[in-house]
Design an enzyme around this catalytic site. Structure first.
Site, PDB file in Angstrom:
ATOM      1  N   HIS A   1       2.369   6.362  13.420  1.00 17.59           N
ATOM      2  CA  HIS A   1       1.314   6.743  12.465  1.00 17.59           C
ATOM      3  C   HIS A   1      -0.083   6.497  13.025  1.00 17.59           C
ATOM      4  O   HIS A   1      -1.076   6.806  12.372  1.00 17.59           O
ATOM      5  CB  HIS A   1       1.489   6.001  11.145  1.00 17.59           C
ATOM      6  CG  HIS A   1       1.046   4.562  11.147  1.00 17.59           C
ATOM      7  ND1 HIS A   1       1.414   3.660  12.116  1.00 17.59           N
ATOM      8  CD2 HIS A   1       0.271   3.879  10.274  1.00 17.59           C
ATOM      9  CE1 HIS A   1       0.882   2.470  11.837  1.00 17.59           C
ATOM     10  NE2 HIS A   1       0.181   2.576  10.728  1.00 17.59           N
TER      11      HIS A   1
ATOM     12  N   HIS B   1       2.612   7.365   5.082  1.00 14.35           N
ATOM     13  CA  HIS B   1       3.392   6.614   6.066  1.00 14.35           C
ATOM     14  C   HIS B   1       3.921   5.271   5.537  1.00 14.35           C
ATOM     15  O   HIS B   1       4.478   4.487   6.295  1.00 14.35           O
ATOM     16  CB  HIS B   1       2.603   6.415   7.372  1.00 14.35           C
ATOM     17  CG  HIS B   1       1.231   5.846   7.208  1.00 14.35           C
ATOM     18  ND1 HIS B   1       0.095   6.484   7.652  1.00 14.35           N
ATOM     19  CD2 HIS B   1       0.808   4.677   6.682  1.00 14.35           C
ATOM     20  CE1 HIS B   1      -0.960   5.755   7.394  1.00 14.35           C
ATOM     21  NE2 HIS B   1      -0.554   4.636   6.821  1.00 14.35           N
TER      22      HIS B   1
ATOM     23  N   GLY C   1      -1.577   1.685  16.678  1.00 11.86           N
ATOM     24  CA  GLY C   1      -0.945   0.384  16.504  1.00 11.86           C
ATOM     25  C   GLY C   1      -1.803  -0.723  17.064  1.00 11.86           C
ATOM     26  O   GLY C   1      -2.469  -0.566  18.097  1.00 11.86           O
TER      27      GLY C   1
ATOM     28  N   ASP D   1       0.847  -1.204   0.000  1.00 12.03           N
ATOM     29  CA  ASP D   1       0.000   0.000   0.000  1.00 12.03           C
ATOM     30  C   ASP D   1       0.880   1.250   0.000  1.00 12.03           C
ATOM     31  O   ASP D   1       0.864   2.060   0.928  1.00 12.03           O
ATOM     32  CB  ASP D   1      -0.950  -0.004   1.192  1.00 12.03           C
ATOM     33  CG  ASP D   1      -2.137   0.928   0.984  1.00 12.03           C
ATOM     34  OD1 ASP D   1      -2.246   1.516  -0.123  1.00 12.03           O
ATOM     35  OD2 ASP D   1      -2.947   1.083   1.908  1.00 12.03           O
TER      36      ASP D   1
END
Length: 366
Positions: free
Chosen positions: A284, A231, A287, A66
């Site tokens: 980011h 990210h 998590g 991605d």
């Protein structure tokens, strides 16, 4: 000295499998530095929430499929007092269908190949991607908030999506038989990968822009984009190559760090003085605490789907995929407050504002 640096007040809280994955990457030839961030968790062979630097080599699998996935944040022009949760929930329809706009023109305007227009352009996708409407819960740094010209009495919109199938195609086209070998950064093979990577990254940014426009159109609102950060990427850095896998850049301005759909998000500003020891990277998001399989197994036996459509903060969730709504439950994620505290203690961020979720959109059948 170890190649691996962990940004965490208590490293024992970090996932053991994720740490093993970092150590495996550290054994790659010419891998010089690795940073595990507070949201670190195990991924599909590669830890997520990490940055990797090599002076000589590129590893496409460290970026993953991605490419360009990231977070964008809009300050809308809708006053908070006019936002009606039930009305918004009813109006957000048709957003999983292909965008009716001119994808080729949108890509061409961004300097990207128009031929890459596809039905996926302008759609969120699955997994942990989402659009979330939010409000400012608290302004932490009032002087900086004001200096940035931000408005406290508006509805905010966060978009998390990426390059959809394009990134997967790029990874497959450049996949190595031995993923640990890497690609010399000065080779024609690296140049070919980087060209495709940069196109996928640009595609993802256009995708988030179109998604925001579609959601805004449904609710009759506009606004301005405050930030858009990727990210999952690889970029030149200090004469070498910096790979980020689920790691926000600390050298691109403001960053938004979301919690789970039932937790707060944070608008932060990187503090450059402390950035190098973290490879100029930030967490980011919260998590994962549990894998998708574990989350479904733990929660689907205890709760009904309807229980998952409301959160402890009073926000609503639109997710008509019965499995995904359990896989992405707030309980499956770490405490975002602890992640932010770890980043602050490490001297990496200045906290500007805290945002509360109002409505989270994942997917809808119709």
């Amino acid at each position: 000295m170890s190649k691996v640096t962990l940004i965490a007040r208590d490293p024992s809280r970090l996932d053991r499998l994720a740490l093993d994955q970092l150590e495996a990457c550290a054994r790659c030839r010419d891998m010089a530095r690795i940073v595990g961030l507070p949201d670190l968790h195990a991924g599909n062979g590669i830890a997520v929430g990490a940055a990797f630097w090599s002076p000589t080599h590129i590893w496409p699998h460290l970026v993953g499929s991605d490419i360009g996935c990231g977070m964008a944040l809009w300050e809308t022009d809708l006053p908070l007092r006019k936002f009606r949760l039930g009305t918004a929930e009813r109006k957000l329809r048709g957003l999983d269908a292909p965008w009716a706009g001119d994808g080729a023109a949108a890509l061409d305007e961004a300097g990207l190949p128009p031929s890459l227009a596809s039905p996926a352009l302008g759609t969120i996708g699955g997994g942990n991607h989402f659009v979330e409407f939010q409000r400012i819960e608290a302004v932490v740094d009032e002087a900086r908030f004001a200096a940035l010209g931000l408005a406290q009495d508006r509805v905010w919109m966060m978009v998390h999506s990426g390059s959809r199938g394009l990134g997967q195609a790029v990874l497959q086209a450049h996949r190595q038989a031995d993923v640990g070998r890497g690609i010399p950064g000065d080779s024609s093979e690296a140049n070919a990968y980087l060209a495709d990577h940069d196109i996928a990254l640009g595609w993802a940014i256009v995708n988030r822009q179109i998604i925001a426009g579609r959601f805004g159109e449904c609710l009759g609102l506009g606004g301005r984009r405050v930030l858009d950060i990727c990210h999952n990427s690889v970029t030149p850095h200090q004469g070498g190559w910096l790979h980020r896998k689920g790691a926000a850049p600390a050298d691109k301005g403001l960053v938004t760090i979301p919690g789970s759909r039932g937790d707060f998000s944070y608008l932060v500003e990187p503090v450059e003085d402390g950035a190098d020891h973290a490879l100029h990277s930030l967490a980011h998001g919260a998590g994962r605490k549990w894998s998708r399989k574990d989350a479904h197994a733990r929660l689907s036996r205890r709760f009904k789907v309807a229980d998952m459509q409301r959160t402890g903060l009073g926000s609503h969730v639109i997710c008509e995929d019965r499995r995904l709504i359990f896989e992405e439950a707030p309980d499956a994620y770490k405490d975002i407050g602890m992640v932010i505290a770890d980043l602050e203690q490490a001297g990496l961020i200045r906290n500007i504002a805290k945002l509360r979720p109002l409505l989270s959109y994942k997917t809808r059948a119709a």
